[in-house]
Scaffold this motif. Structure first.
Motif: not given
Length: 267
Positions: A61-62, A184-191, A88-93
């Motif tokens: 997904i990245m 766009a949110l897919g990248f922080p989720i995948a990272f 920020p919340g996505i990175l933590v979750g």
């Protein structure tokens, strides 16, 4: 990898990339069951198969996110202030999700995935959208929402669109903007999820050659190449055609894949 496996992964990547761009879902709902089938056929260790399928899906997904979001951004559809509040919340979750998954058995993880995509497919088939009844919350609420999106995405190896798109439309965000912003949110989720899957799988014994933690790198490379090529096509299609019919077809496919994951969970 033999040529038939490479061709199969290329085809999977092409379909996943198109779906990611078209529906803003990251493609994980398709990829995880098919990756589970592939890794099972390759006789990978049974206790790691679902974990590796989810981790490999999340890592791709990245690439699909970067590719599809460029096309959405060209249409000025991405709400970047919303991305900044949710990230920020996505990175933590997304770090926590794979950590939880690593503590679950392969069967339990397969059952959780099956239940999640059955719910998602039903939502898609019925075109269920929450009524737009409020505005987006403040920074604290957006952090919490991002955390929930990240945990679920990290657990099932998806881009979060099945949670983030309904959340945004509920908060009066236009559906096309919600899909584009979800991409766009897919990248922080995948990272964050990829780093977590590498860390949590790194010290486990008996992982097959080519593994980086829970990620099966050869499959990641092949799928990423194909998905990056087709994600912009999906994103452009989303801005040109009504996608409800395609969503219904996609939902039926998801039901079949959910049945397979249920089978894996009860074996």
């Amino acid at each position: 990898m033999d040529i038939s496996l490479i061709i199969g992964l290329l085809a999977l990547g092409a379909v996943v990339g198109f779906a990611a761009g078209l529906l803003g879902i990251g493609g994980g709902m398709l990829m995880v069951p098919f990756m589970t089938m592939i890794l099972t056929a390759k006789s990978f260790p049974q206790e790691y198969i679902v974990h590796m399928a989810i981790a490999t899906s999340l890592a791709t997904i990245m690439f699909t996110s970067i590719s599809s979001v460029r096309a959405h951004h060209a249409h000025k559809a991405v709400l970047w202030p919303v991305v900044k509040l949710l990230a920020p919340g996505i990175l933590v979750g997304s770090w926590i999700g794979p950590w939880i998954g690593a503590k679950m058995s392969s069967s339990a993880l397969a059952l959780f995935f099956a239940i999640f995509i059955t719910f998602s497919a039903t939502q898609m088939l019925l075109n269920k959208k929450p009524a737009a009844s409020r505005n987006l919350p403040g920074a604290t609420g957006m952090f919490a929402a991002g955390g929930v999106i990240g945990v679920l995405s990290g657990l099932v190896g998806a881009g979060g669109g099945f949670v983030s798109v309904p959340f945004m439309t509920w908060c009066n965000v236009n559906i096309r903007n919600a899909v584009a912003t979800s991409a766009a949110l897919g990248f922080p989720i995948a990272f964050a999820g990829t780093l977590s899957n590498i860390y949590n799988g790194m010290k486990l014994p008996d992982l097959p050659p080519g593994s980086l933690g829970f990620i099966y790198v050869p499959a990641l490379v092949v799928i990423a190449v194909a998905s990056v090529a087709t994600a912009p096509l999906g994103a452009r299609t989303a801005h040109k055609l009504p996608v409800q019919t395609l969503k219904k077809i996609f939902a039926i496919v998801l039901y079949a894949l959910a049945a397979y994951m249920l089978y894996k969970g009860f074996r």
